[in-house]
Structure formats: C-alpha cells, structure tokens
Design a protein around this motif. Structure first.
Motif, PDB file in Angstrom:
ATOM      1  N   GLN A   1      35.938  39.764  40.888  1.00  0.00           N
ATOM      2  CA  GLN A   1      37.314  39.521  41.315  1.00  0.00           C
ATOM      3  C   GLN A   1      37.331  39.534  42.827  1.00  0.00           C
ATOM      4  O   GLN A   1      36.803  40.446  43.465  1.00  0.00           O
ATOM      5  CB  GLN A   1      38.242  40.601  40.764  1.00  0.00           C
ATOM      6  CG  GLN A   1      39.666  40.360  41.218  1.00  0.00           C
ATOM      7  CD  GLN A   1      40.657  41.335  40.621  1.00  0.00           C
ATOM      8  OE1 GLN A   1      40.348  42.053  39.683  1.00  0.00           O
ATOM      9  NE2 GLN A   1      41.845  41.352  41.183  1.00  0.00           N
ATOM     10  N   VAL A   2      37.935  38.499  43.387  1.00  0.00           N
ATOM     11  CA  VAL A   2      37.994  38.385  44.840  1.00  0.00           C
ATOM     12  C   VAL A   2      39.294  39.038  45.303  1.00  0.00           C
ATOM     13  O   VAL A   2      40.347  38.795  44.726  1.00  0.00           O
ATOM     14  CB  VAL A   2      38.001  36.893  45.256  1.00  0.00           C
ATOM     15  CG1 VAL A   2      37.934  36.774  46.759  1.00  0.00           C
ATOM     16  CG2 VAL A   2      36.854  36.169  44.597  1.00  0.00           C
ATOM     17  N   VAL A   3      39.190  39.844  46.331  1.00  0.00           N
ATOM     18  CA  VAL A   3      40.418  40.436  46.877  1.00  0.00           C
ATOM     19  C   VAL A   3      41.125  39.367  47.697  1.00  0.00           C
ATOM     20  O   VAL A   3      40.523  38.733  48.553  1.00  0.00           O
ATOM     21  CB  VAL A   3      40.088  41.645  47.793  1.00  0.00           C
ATOM     22  CG1 VAL A   3      41.370  42.275  48.304  1.00  0.00           C
ATOM     23  CG2 VAL A   3      39.242  42.647  47.044  1.00  0.00           C
ATOM     24  N   SER A   4      42.390  39.165  47.415  1.00  0.00           N
ATOM     25  CA  SER A   4      43.075  38.074  48.116  1.00  0.00           C
ATOM     26  C   SER A   4      43.577  38.559  49.474  1.00  0.00           C
ATOM     27  O   SER A   4      43.941  39.712  49.636  1.00  0.00           O
ATOM     28  CB  SER A   4      44.240  37.577  47.274  1.00  0.00           C
ATOM     29  OG  SER A   4      45.107  38.648  46.999  1.00  0.00           O
ATOM     30  N   GLU A   5      43.581  37.631  50.404  1.00  0.00           N
ATOM     31  CA  GLU A   5      43.973  37.990  51.765  1.00  0.00           C
ATOM     32  C   GLU A   5      45.465  38.336  51.837  1.00  0.00           C
ATOM     33  O   GLU A   5      45.843  39.324  52.435  1.00  0.00           O
ATOM     34  CB  GLU A   5      43.670  36.808  52.694  1.00  0.00           C
ATOM     35  CG  GLU A   5      43.807  37.167  54.137  1.00  0.00           C
ATOM     36  CD  GLU A   5      42.591  36.677  54.914  1.00  0.00           C
ATOM     37  OE1 GLU A   5      42.638  35.520  55.328  1.00  0.00           O
ATOM     38  OE2 GLU A   5      41.620  37.431  55.061  1.00  0.00           O
ATOM     39  N   ASP A   6      46.284  37.536  51.173  1.00  0.00           N
ATOM     40  CA  ASP A   6      47.735  37.764  51.270  1.00  0.00           C
ATOM     41  C   ASP A   6      48.249  38.657  50.127  1.00  0.00           C
ATOM     42  O   ASP A   6      49.436  38.826  49.955  1.00  0.00           O
ATOM     43  CB  ASP A   6      48.485  36.428  51.267  1.00  0.00           C
ATOM     44  CG  ASP A   6      48.157  35.608  50.026  1.00  0.00           C
ATOM     45  OD1 ASP A   6      47.426  36.140  49.150  1.00  0.00           O
ATOM     46  OD2 ASP A   6      48.618  34.463  49.916  1.00  0.00           O
ATOM     47  N   SER A   7      47.321  39.222  49.331  1.00  0.00           N
ATOM     48  CA  SER A   7      47.625  40.078  48.181  1.00  0.00           C
ATOM     49  C   SER A   7      48.670  39.526  47.213  1.00  0.00           C
ATOM     50  O   SER A   7      49.445  40.285  46.670  1.00  0.00           O
ATOM     51  CB  SER A   7      48.059  41.491  48.569  1.00  0.00           C
ATOM     52  OG  SER A   7      47.917  41.769  49.860  1.00  0.00           O
ATOM     53  N   THR A   8      48.731  38.231  47.052  1.00  0.00           N
ATOM     54  CA  THR A   8      49.629  37.726  46.010  1.00  0.00           C
ATOM     55  C   THR A   8      48.830  37.160  44.840  1.00  0.00           C
ATOM     56  O   THR A   8      49.109  37.473  43.698  1.00  0.00           O
ATOM     57  CB  THR A   8      50.582  36.630  46.547  1.00  0.00           C
ATOM     58  OG1 THR A   8      49.777  35.600  47.112  1.00  0.00           O
ATOM     59  CG2 THR A   8      51.547  37.187  47.548  1.00  0.00           C
ATOM     60  N   THR A   9      47.827  36.336  45.132  1.00  0.00           N
ATOM     61  CA  THR A   9      47.006  35.815  44.031  1.00  0.00           C
ATOM     62  C   THR A   9      45.527  36.010  44.332  1.00  0.00           C
ATOM     63  O   THR A   9      45.125  36.194  45.482  1.00  0.00           O
ATOM     64  CB  THR A   9      47.248  34.305  43.786  1.00  0.00           C
ATOM     65  OG1 THR A   9      46.771  33.597  44.913  1.00  0.00           O
ATOM     66  CG2 THR A   9      48.702  34.014  43.495  1.00  0.00           C
ATOM     67  N   THR A  10      44.725  35.947  43.276  1.00  0.00           N
ATOM     68  CA  THR A  10      43.280  36.149  43.404  1.00  0.00           C
ATOM     69  C   THR A  10      42.579  35.252  42.386  1.00  0.00           C
ATOM     70  O   THR A  10      43.234  34.653  41.534  1.00  0.00           O
ATOM     71  CB  THR A  10      42.952  37.645  43.160  1.00  0.00           C
ATOM     72  OG1 THR A  10      41.544  37.809  43.264  1.00  0.00           O
ATOM     73  CG2 THR A  10      43.386  38.087  41.778  1.00  0.00           C
ATOM     74  N   ASP A  11      41.243  35.139  42.489  1.00  0.00           N
ATOM     75  CA  ASP A  11      40.461  34.422  41.472  1.00  0.00           C
ATOM     76  C   ASP A  11      39.632  35.442  40.708  1.00  0.00           C
ATOM     77  O   ASP A  11      39.095  36.371  41.303  1.00  0.00           O
ATOM     78  CB  ASP A  11      39.502  33.414  42.121  1.00  0.00           C
ATOM     79  CG  ASP A  11      40.243  32.226  42.717  1.00  0.00           C
ATOM     80  OD1 ASP A  11      41.451  32.084  42.439  1.00  0.00           O
ATOM     81  OD2 ASP A  11      39.609  31.456  43.459  1.00  0.00           O
TER      82      ASP A  11
END
Ligand code: ADP
Ligand code: ASP
Ligand code: MG
Length: 406
Positions: free
Chosen positions: A295-305
């Motif tokens: 799981q990739v931590v998303s930069e804007d903390s709204t969505t991730t892959d």
C-alpha cells in the motif's frame, strides 16, 4: 521408496523401478513402495473432470483423479512378481490411510500400518498407490493435492517407523534451482528442513510442501535421488536434514520461482481506516490466500493504491469478489494481470547477514528488470516481476549468490 510419474511413465520404466526395488530387497530390507500415476495421467484425468461441466463435485473429482495411481501400483506389483519377488498392491483405503474430508487437498489424519507390515513380514513388497486416502465417516476416497504422493510416502514411512524414505524422481536430488531452467544449477548434498520447506512452498516442485512438514515433525530421514541411475550403481542424492548437520553453509542456498501468481491493483482507494479490512476480509472468507500486499502512502492523504497477489487459480474469483464490492470499498479502477512471476532466494544464512536482498535489487536493475512487489522474512525474500523475465532473473540471482556450478 517413492517413484514419481516420469519414473513409472511406461512398463519399460516400471521394470527399471522394479530393479531398484529388488536391489533394496536383496540388501535385506523390507520395502514399501509408493507410486504416482504414470506421467501425464493425472493431468488428463483433471482435464476430463473439468470437461464435464460446472456442477463440480470435489468428491467425484477425487474418485476420478485417484485412479491414476491405482494403475501404476498394480503394474509395478505385476512386474515385481514377474521378477520372482513377492509383491501386492495397496489402494489408499485398503491400508487404510485416513484423511479429513477436504477433497482435492485432504490432510492425512491417521495411518494404520499394521496390515501392511504383516505383508512385509511375509516377504511381500508393499506397492502403495500414492496421492490418496479415505475419509472414513463418509466412506469416500480423497486426494492429497497435486504432488501428494511425496506426502503419502513420508507419512507412511513415519507410520511404519521406516529406516529411511527415498524419493526417486527424474533429477538426482534437490538443486540450487530448477535444473531445467538453469543448466548451471548444482545438486545440494544436504539441505535443511527449513530451507526445503521454503523452497517447496515458493515453487520448487521437487517435493510437495506437506511432505517436508511431515518429515520434519516425525523425524523421517528423507533422501531425494534419481530413478534414472543404474539400479546396480545408484549415485548420490540430497539428504534433507537439520540445519546443524550442514557444515558448509551458504548465505543463499537456493532460488525458487512460481509462475502461478496473479497481481491485482486497486487505484485511488480512499485512504481511511477500514479499507484493508473491506478488501481482504471477503477474500479470506472465500478461502483465497493473499500473499504480497503493498500500500502506497498517499501524499494528500485522500486516496492511495493497493496492490496484492493471489494464486493464478484464485485470480478470477478474487477479481469478482472485489468488483462486486466496489462501492463498499470505494476505488476508481481495478487492474490485474497473470503475467507475473515470483522469484525467491532462500537461505538460513540470511539470519546473520545483512544486505542480501539489496544486492539482488541492484543486479535485477542492471538487467533492466522492474520489481513490482517485494516481501521478506527471516530466511527468504521474494520479488514479483514480469513473467517474460523469469529465466533471466533466476539465472542472474543464481550467479550473483555464487551458486553456479563451476
Ligand atoms: P515426480 O513426478 O518424480 O514427483 P516432479 O516433477 O514432481 O517429479 O518434481 C521433479 C521436478 O522438479 C524436476 O524435474 C525439476 O524440473 C523440478 N524442480 C524444481 N525446482 C527444483 C530444484 N530446486 N531441485 C530439483 N528439481 C527441481
Ligand atoms: N499424480 C499426482 C499428481 O500428478 C500425485 C503425484 O504425482 O505426486 O499430482
Ligand atoms: Mg512430484
């Protein structure tokens, strides 16, 4: 003594198997032999079952696929008798070798070896049909999963207190990697139970994983060797033994690979608590094993892959389950592929050496091979890459860790 499919592929080969058996009998041993179905037979039976339609019944599947071993056992008994030895065949239920009711991948629960031992005492070689057992409460035949004759043999050896269990196959032992893929692979004189367990579960099909587990738990002396050797002059094979009994320990002992992998990636998944549970809970309920997860931590903390892998056989079902829950999980797109392979390096030496995996990442990068996912544990690490690079990657790692035959 256990003989695999290629070793009993036709009556000519069965005669050679019989010569190996005769050598051991002449040396004074009481011998029980476990055989697989003749080469290609189980695949043919499985394909016929699949052709019958969608009302798949696992108990009938087992009734069909267990039949291959019956033929091989009867033929070997006939050939042994023709050579003047006492011999009889044993089907799983006749022993009886009891299992649970997990048709298609049943586990052995109990083996009553007493009748078989009585036969041995009378001077009859016991020729046992591998891969199968009986679920007594329902009186149905079961099978032990593909490659299950190895487990039949080891469990039987444990049940009768055999001196040793020799697994005869079409290679002369356990190699540093599959010798069909890497011609420079080397035969190992010894390999530890722990490493063999990892190698088998990560794709080296020379032994079924459960056979190694059973050997480890019941302290069965397990030896892998070739049925193609001259029966009068058998060569060395590989002993599966305790780590302490291996003098020269390498950092990496072997490279394994599995093409039976599939990758699923969910794009733009909402990055909030409970998402992983929403994805992996339903998969677990459907008995789908998930292996690697990224799981990739998303930069804007709204969505991730989120990327994960399942076995090739579970790919279709896993996709259906996730797609049916698209709204509940909340993701934008699902990408999936089966064109991936998992390459693993195994060695107990990794416990005490650092930077072992890092060298592999560098070596694959130098060959232009992209790594899609990585997992590590105490004595192994695995990498998921494009299937097209299987041979190149395996050979690269094999050389990198000094495993090539000189
Ligand atoms: P059998 O029919 O005798 O059970 P299998 O086909 O199940 O034989 O297993 C033997 C095969 O396993 C070999 O022909 C070889 O290609 C493959 N194999 C994969 N990895 C290894 C390894 N590390 N060492 C030896 N054989 C391996
Ligand atoms: N014949 C079975 C199979 O092909 C079992 C075995 O060979 O060990 O899976
Ligand atoms: Mg096998």
């Amino acid at each position: 003594m256990k003989f695999g499919g290629t070793s009993v592929a036709n009556v000519e080969r069965i005669r050679k198997v019989a010569a190996h058996v005769k050598r051991e009998v002449d040396a004074g041993f009481e011998v029980a032999v476990v055989v697989s179905a003749m080469a290609g037979k189980t695949n043919e039976l499985v394909a016929w079952c699949q052709e019958t339609g969608s009302h798949f019944d696992n108990a009938e599947y087992d009734a069909v696929v267990a039949s291959g071993e019956l033929v091989a056992a009867g033929l070997l008994a006939l050939v042994l008798r023709d050579m003047g030895l006492g011999a009889r065949s044993w089907q799983g239920w006749q022993i009886p070798l009891l299992t649970d009711d997990a048709h298609g991948s049943a586990r052995i629960t109990k083996i009553d070896g007493s009748q078989l031992v009585e036969g041995l005492r009378r001077g009859d070689v016991a020729v046992v049909a591998g891969f199968q057992g009986l679920h007594a409460p329902t009186n149905r035949v079961t099978t032990l999963g593909r490659g299950g004759s190895d487990t039949s043999a080891v469990a039987l050896a444990a049940a009768v207190g055999a001196d040793r269990c020799d697994i005869y196959t079409d290679v002369d032992g356990v190699y540093t990697t599959d010798p069909r893929v890497v011609p420079k692979a080397r035969r190992l004189d010894r390999v530890s139970f722990e490493e063999m367990l990892e190698m088998a579960s990560l794709g080296a099909k020379v032994l079924q994983v459960r056979s190694v587990e059973v050997a480890m738990v019941h302290r069965v002396k397990l030896y892998v060797r070739s049925s193609f050797d001259d029966p009068a002059d058998p060569k060395l094979g590989t002993l599966i033994c305790d780590e302490e009994d291996i003098v020269e320990q390498q950092v990496v002992t072997g490279i394994a690979f599995s093409r039976d992998e599939a990758q699923i990636t969910l794009r733009e998944v909402a990055d909030k608590p409970g998402v992983a549970a929403a994805i992996f809970g339903p998969l677990a309920e459907a008995s789908i094993n998930v292996d690697m997860i990224i799981q990739v931590v998303s930069e804007d903390s709204t969505t991730t892959d989120i990327t994960f892998t399942v076995s090739g056989a579970d790919f279709g079902r896993a996709k259906e389950i996730i797609e049916a829950r698209r709204d509940a999980i909340g993701y934008a797109r699902l990408n999936g592929t089966q064109d991936v392979v998992k390459i693993s390096a195994i060695g107990v030496g990794m416990r005490s050496h650092s930077g072992v995996a890092a060298r592999a990442f560098k070596a694959l990068a130098a060959k232009g091979i992209n790594i899609r996912a990585i997992t590590t544990s105490e004595i192994k690490f695995s990498m998921l890459i494009d299937e097209a690079y299987t041979e190149l990657a395996v050979r690269t790692l094999h050389s990198l860790y000094g495993l090539d035959a000189r």
